[in-house]
Each structure stands twice: as structure tokens, then as C-alpha cells.
Design a protein around this motif. Structure first.
Motif, PDB file in Angstrom:
ATOM      1  N   ASP A  83       6.914  -3.051  -0.904  1.00  0.00           N
ATOM      2  CA  ASP A  83       7.620  -1.865  -1.407  1.00  0.00           C
ATOM      3  C   ASP A  83       6.745  -1.186  -2.458  1.00  0.00           C
ATOM      4  OD1 ASP A  83       9.299   0.041  -2.460  1.00  0.00           O
ATOM      5  OD2 ASP A  83      11.003  -1.310  -2.726  1.00  0.00           O
ATOM      6  N   THR A  84       6.406   0.072  -2.238  1.00  0.00           N
ATOM      7  CA  THR A  84       5.546   0.789  -3.197  1.00  0.00           C
ATOM      8  C   THR A  84       6.216   0.956  -4.554  1.00  0.00           C
ATOM      9  OG1 THR A  84       6.386   2.897  -2.357  1.00  0.00           O
ATOM     10  CG2 THR A  84       4.333   2.070  -1.406  1.00  0.00           C
TER      11      THR A  84
ATOM     12  N   ARG B 296      -0.547  -8.018  -2.218  1.00  0.00           N
ATOM     13  CA  ARG B 296      -0.860  -6.832  -1.432  1.00  0.00           C
ATOM     14  C   ARG B 296      -2.265  -6.920  -0.832  1.00  0.00           C
ATOM     15  NH1 ARG B 296       1.745  -2.378  -5.675  1.00  0.00           N
ATOM     16  NH2 ARG B 296       3.907  -2.571  -4.915  1.00  0.00           N
TER      17      ARG B 296
ATOM     18  N   GLY C  56       1.912  -1.504   0.272  1.00  0.00           N
ATOM     19  CA  GLY C  56       2.519  -1.311  -1.041  1.00  0.00           C
ATOM     20  C   GLY C  56       1.757  -0.495  -2.049  1.00  0.00           C
TER      21      GLY C  56
END
Length: 349
Positions: free
Chosen positions: A255-256, A294, A320
Motif C-alpha cells: 500500500d503506497t 518493498r 508500494g
């Protein structure tokens, strides 16, 4: 001529609103000073800005402004920069108050002592105001430097929440713009006199909005909570292992918008506790901890045949990362090579 008068009245009205809001912020900071000594610096800063803006309004509105009021405005101008610098310093790099820091306000004290005698023609117009403007721009640039340095640090204090970061950025940036516009009006002669006070209005209202929504901005609870954590080495490493397992299973790093608060909420732990565990059990700050997962995900995809024709940028975003620059920096820091080099080396094996 009538149109110009109307415009000036509107300018004065807008600047007056900014001064009034700054005064309210000063009072609010003063009453919160016992919860955090930095709020006293914030009180001095907002009060100084209020007086400076009021002096500007009176200078434009009145045909004759009392000498003491002019000098009071200049004195307030001289302490606004040091107050903001010291607040920024203690906000980003928490430390005990040092008495020698009061030396930053020496210029203001000298001006206050001569408040009835410093004239426009013999002092301020003869270089005094120019020195004052350079003095304040210098403090603004120093505050901007502190903020930029902090933001660029990879091991920045992840205990500082996103709202707090936005708060200090808006405060420093808004004040720097105000100081520069005063500077550009008198030294450079390229901006109107009241443009500074008018430009400050959106910043002060944005700060007031942030404070209204997040009163905890004026409370220094994180350090005290961290100091009260009592965990054995076994408990510390056990929590660390659970956090690592949790991240591997939940994959929140994809999730960014993943934040420390989000991870803490999912792990059912206080944010300060998660931060403490990461630093002391895993030896990483939250940003580094997050990016490590990531990067590993990116490496898997770069070396997988299914992603052979997928652009590196797309892989980075899917894993992400918000920007390519942050991705490239994090990847090279972790692997020692660029993503394209990693992909090329893996394809050749």
C-alpha cells in the motif's frame, strides 16, 4: 483613484484577519505551554508576527504612526525569526532547553531598550531596516535548512506523525515567504508592502485548522511514552519477530499510503511501541523497515519471467513506492546497484 483606495482597504482587511488569527494562535500556545516548553517559543513567535503585521497595517492606514509603535513592530520582527528557528530545532530534534539560546533574542532586547529613540530617518532608513531584513531572512533560511535536512534523512524520527510533519512544513514555509516578501519589498523593490501579510493569511488559517483538528500537536507525549517502555530482551525480540511475520503475511507494504499508524493499528500496538521495537529489536527506522520489504518484492518480480516485459517503474509503483526517485535511492542503498543493473544481471544468469 477610488478603485485603488478600495483595493488598499481590502488589503488592510485581509492583513488584519491574519494578525487577529495569529494573536489567537499565540494565546492558545501560551495556555498550552505547561504541556510542552516548545509552546512558549510558539507563543513568542505568533505574538511577534501579530505585532509585526499590526505595525504594517498601521503604517499603511495611518498618516502618522507613533514612533514607539514602529519600533515595537521592528523589535517584534527581529524576534520572530529566532523564535521560529528555536521552535523548529526543538520540534525536529528534541532536546533540553539551553539557557544560552536566549542570546538569539539579544537583538530584540536591544531594540526594545531604544524603543523611544530609534528614528526612521537617522536609523532605519540609514541601514537599520536593511540589516533587520537580512537578519530575519538568514534565520528563515536556517530554519528551512533544518527542515530540509530532517526530511532528507533516511533515519528521520518516524515517531513524528504525518500531521506533525505537515504542521512544521507549513509553519516554516509560510514564515519564510512572509520574511522574503518583506525583504523583496524594501531591498529588491519588486513586491507591494502588504503582499507579505496577505500571503501569510492562508498559512495561518491552515495552521489553525490543523491545530483545531489535532490538538495533540502541542503535546509532547511520544518521548515520555517511549521512556516508560519496559521490555526484556526476550520480549523485545519476540515482538520484533511478530512484526516481521505480520508484515510478510499482511503485505501492508504494498500500500503506497502505508504509515506507522496503519501498521500499529493492524498489529494492535501503540505507534510509539512499534517504533521502539523496530529501532531496538530490528535495528531499523520505520521507513527503512517498510522499504526493505518493498525492495525484496521488487527483486522477486524483476527476477521472475512473468515480469520480464513489465516496466521497472510499474513494478516499483505496484510494490508500494510513491516516486521513482525514492525507489531508486532505496534500491541502490539496499542492493548496491541500480534496478536496471539488477534486472540485467539476473537475466544473464
Amino acid at each position: 483613484m477610488r478603485l485603488w483606495r478600495l483595493n488598499k482597504e481590502v488589503e488592510i482587511f485581509i492583513a488584519g484577519i491574519g494578525a487577529a488569527q495569529s494573536l489567537l494562535m499565540a494565546f492558545f500556545s501560551f495556555f498550552e505551554r505547561k504541556k510542552d516548553f516548545r509552546n512558549l517559543l510558539l507563543f513568542v513567535f505568533f505574538l511577534a508576527i501579530t505585532i509585526r503585521l499590526t505595525k504594517s497595517i498601521l503604517w499603511v492606514y495611518l498618516d502618522v504612526t507613533p514612533l514607539w509603535m514602529l519600533n515595537l513592530g521592528f523589535m517584534a520582527h527581529s524576534i520572530s525569526g529566532p523564535a521560529l528557528f528555536l521552535y523548529t530545532l526543538h520540534f525536529l530534534y528534541p532536546r533540553k532547553w539551553a539557557s544560552w539560546s536566549l542570546l538569539h533574542f539579544l537583538t530584540g532586547l536591544i531594540l526594545l531598550f531604544y524603543i523611544d529613540s530609534l528614528s526612521l530617518e537617522e536609523f532605519w532608513y540609514e541601514g537599520g531596516y536593511s540589516v533587520l531584513l537580512f537578519h530575519q531572512v538568514g534565520y528563515s533560511l536556517t530554519s528551512l535548512f533544518l527542515l530540509s535536512k530532517w526530511l532528507l534523512q533516511k533515519n528521520q524520527n518516524e515517531q513524528l506523525q504525518r500531521t506533525s510533519i505537515i504542521w512544521i512544513i507549513a509553519l516554516v514555509l509560510g514564515t519564510a515567504i512572509l520574511q522574503f516578501l518583506y525583504f523583496s519589498n524594501y531591498i529588491l523593490g519588486i513586491t507591494p508592502y502588504l503582499l507579505g501579510p496577505i500571503s501569510y493569511l492562508p498559512f495561518i488559517y491552515f495552521l489553525a485548522f490543523l491545530l483545531f483538528k489535532n490538538p495533540s500537536l502541542l503535546k509532547n507525549n511520544t518521548a515520555k511514552k517511549s521512556q516508560n517502555i519496559r521490555l526484556t530482551q526476550h520480549e523485545l525480540h519476540e515482538h520484533g519477530s511478530k512484526l516481521e511475520e505480520f508484515m510478510q503475511v499482511q503485505k501492508l507494504y504494498l500500500d503506497t499510503n502505508c504509515t506507522l499508524d496503519m501498521v500499529a493499528k493492524q498489529a494492535k500496538l501503540p505507534a510509539y511501541m512499534v517504533s521502539y521495537i523496530l529501532n531496538n529489536a530490528i535495528g531499523k527506522s520505520f521507513p527503512d523497515f517498510l522499504n526493505s520489504y518493498r525492495i525484496e518484492e521488487v527483486k522477486k518480480r524483476l527476477s521472475h519471467p512473468d515480469y520480464r516485459h513489465t516496466k521497472i517503474a510499474s513494478i516499483a509503483y505496484d510494490c508500494g513506492f510513491n516516486t521513482l526517485s525514492s525507489f531508486n535511492i532505496a534500491f541502490k542503498k539496499t542492493t548496491g546497484i541500480t534496478p536496471s543493473q539488477f534486472q540485467k544481471n539476473h537475466r544473464s544468469t
